[in-house]
Write an enzyme that holds these catalytic residues in place. Structure first.
Site, PDB file in Angstrom:
ATOM      1  N   ASN A 167       0.813  -1.211   0.000  1.00 26.75           N
ATOM      2  CA  ASN A 167       0.000   0.000   0.000  1.00 26.75           C
ATOM      3  C   ASN A 167       0.850   1.266   0.000  1.00 26.75           C
ATOM      4  OD1 ASN A 167      -2.585   1.513   0.122  1.00 26.75           O
ATOM      5  ND2 ASN A 167      -3.341  -0.542   0.558  1.00 26.75           N
ATOM      6  N   HIS A 202       2.569   3.207   2.008  1.00 26.78           N
ATOM      7  CA  HIS A 202       3.935   3.237   2.541  1.00 26.78           C
ATOM      8  C   HIS A 202       4.875   2.431   1.657  1.00 26.78           C
ATOM      9  CE1 HIS A 202       7.187   2.635   5.627  1.00 26.78           C
ATOM     10  NE2 HIS A 202       6.897   3.921   5.833  1.00 26.78           N
ATOM     11  N   CYS A 203       4.393   1.332   1.113  1.00 27.80           N
ATOM     12  CA  CYS A 203       5.222   0.456   0.288  1.00 27.80           C
ATOM     13  C   CYS A 203       5.660   1.090  -1.024  1.00 27.80           C
ATOM     14  CB  CYS A 203       4.461  -0.831  -0.044  1.00 27.80           C
ATOM     15  SG  CYS A 203       3.887  -1.775   1.377  1.00 27.80           S
ATOM     16  N   ILE A 204       4.878   2.025  -1.546  1.00 25.22           N
ATOM     17  CA  ILE A 204       5.191   2.590  -2.874  1.00 25.22           C
ATOM     18  C   ILE A 204       5.917   3.904  -2.813  1.00 25.22           C
ATOM     19  CG2 ILE A 204       3.210   1.365  -3.867  1.00 25.22           C
ATOM     20  CD1 ILE A 204       1.805   4.124  -4.088  1.00 25.22           C
TER      21      ILE A 204
END
Length: 361
Positions: free
Chosen positions: A350, A352-354
């Site tokens: 999500n 934070h991951c991108i």
């Protein structure tokens, strides 16, 4: 490349809550990660980038084939640059940035093997991803440490004052650094993040199989001494025991400065699964489970703090308002904004991951 370690040179990882100069994102296009040609994912990434750009400078990296399309969807205040990559998870493939007390900045370039290499990695090859951190750091002419450790940025959280949070499920997984003990891995974390204490949680979020339990889906550092922890009161959910165990560990721990840790419970949405129409849109892939009915690693803890903004994923109409209320209470001095992020969730992560932030110096 530096021959010393950051700790030897007086550098340390700042907290995400500290000021940012910029945020970087990639541009999704893999059709085995993202359904239906990644078009919905691209719209969601653009929404994330355009929102962040109202608070922090944003650079989006796109392949040559996708450059014009990315430029079309992104606002004029978002910088677009061409860069090759295997996929678009910039938290995990981008540089982890460090600062020192003299106002200087350097970058750590971790070894990347697509979340598991040939053991249980999500795809092959991953060489273009492994080069992204160096390219970003080079664009700023920042000096780089190449760490002797396979690690993704989403597997660590930091308070900026010497404390690192991570999970045994991920960092001790045999697909990462099988020749290193927990003690040896902790030594590398302290050396390359300038840290003095590592708090090891046992497991990440239930069903976060793509990453082997990244800590950034389980919790988020709100500020030094305070943690937002993914939470459920549903005793029948496998996540219940994981959250309970994490809560007990955090409540009984002290951080690097000797503070007792305050834990904020951040309610999870009801379990989310890949729906029929969504599941039909993925190209086949050996490394990723994208079958209809598969549980998704849906968590409101996967948000980004950047300057005066907290950007969180909207995951479920019934539970999104509660997440807004809980996050607003944690961040009274920030704008708390939700983005429809189901298209990102379908890829396995999500907001934070991108995203990957560059600290301001």
């Amino acid at each position: 490349m530096m021959l010393t370690t950051p700790k030897q040179d007086g550098f340390y990882m700042p907290g995400e809550h500290q000021p940012h100069e910029a945020v970087w994102l990639g541009w999704p296009e893999r059709t085995d990660t993202w359904p239906w040609g990644a078009k919905s994912a691209q719209t969601a990434f653009a929404d994330v980038a355009n929102t962040i750009a109202e608070y922090t400078d944003v650079t989006v990296c796109a392949s040559a084939a996708q450059f014009d399309h990315a430029r079309l969807l992104l606002n004029d205040n978002v910088r677009v640059t061409e860069m090759s990559m295997n996929d678009a998870w910039f938290r995990d493939i981008g540089p982890t940035y460090l600062v020192n007390n003299a106002g200087e900045r350097r970058a750590v370039d971790w070894q990347f093997n697509a979340w598991g290499g040939l053991v249980d990695g999500l795809y092959f090859p991953w060489d273009l991803d492994d080069a992204v951190a160096r390219k970003i750091a080079n664009s700023y002419q920042d000096r780089i440490y190449r760490a002797p450790l396979v690690l993704e940025g989403g597997s660590i959280h930091c308070d900026g004052e010497g404390t690192i949070y991570t999970t045994k499920e991920c960092l001790l997984h045999p697909s990462r650094n099988p020749d290193l003990s927990q003690q040896q891995i902790e030594h590398h974390l302290k050396q390359y993040l300038g840290a003095t204490k590592v708090i090891w949680l046992d497991k990440g979020l239930y069903a976060d199989d793509d990453t082997n339990g990244h800590v950034d889906n389980l919790l988020h550092v709100v500020r030094p001494g305070e943690i937002a922890l993914s939470w459920t009161e549903d005793e029948s959910d496998p996540q219940y025991a994981i959250s309970q165990q994490a809560y007990q560990l955090l409540n009984s721990s002290q951080d690097a400065r000797g503070r007792n840790i305050k834990v904020h419970k951040l309610s999870l949405p009801e379990p989310q699964t890949i729906q029929h129409q969504e599941g039909l849109g993925f190209d086949a892939c050996e490394g990723m489970d994208r079958q209809i009915g598969t549980r998704l690693a849906a968590s409101y803890a996967n948000f980004l703090i950047t300057n005066q903004l907290v950007l969180y994923p909207k995951l479920c109409e019934r539970s999104d308002p509660r997440a807004q209320t809980e996050l607003t209470a944690m961040f009274p001095d920030h704008q708390v904004i939700g983005i429809d992020a189901r298209a990102i969730l379908l890829g396995g992560g999500n907001i934070h991951c991108i995203t990957q932030q560059i600290p301001k110096i």
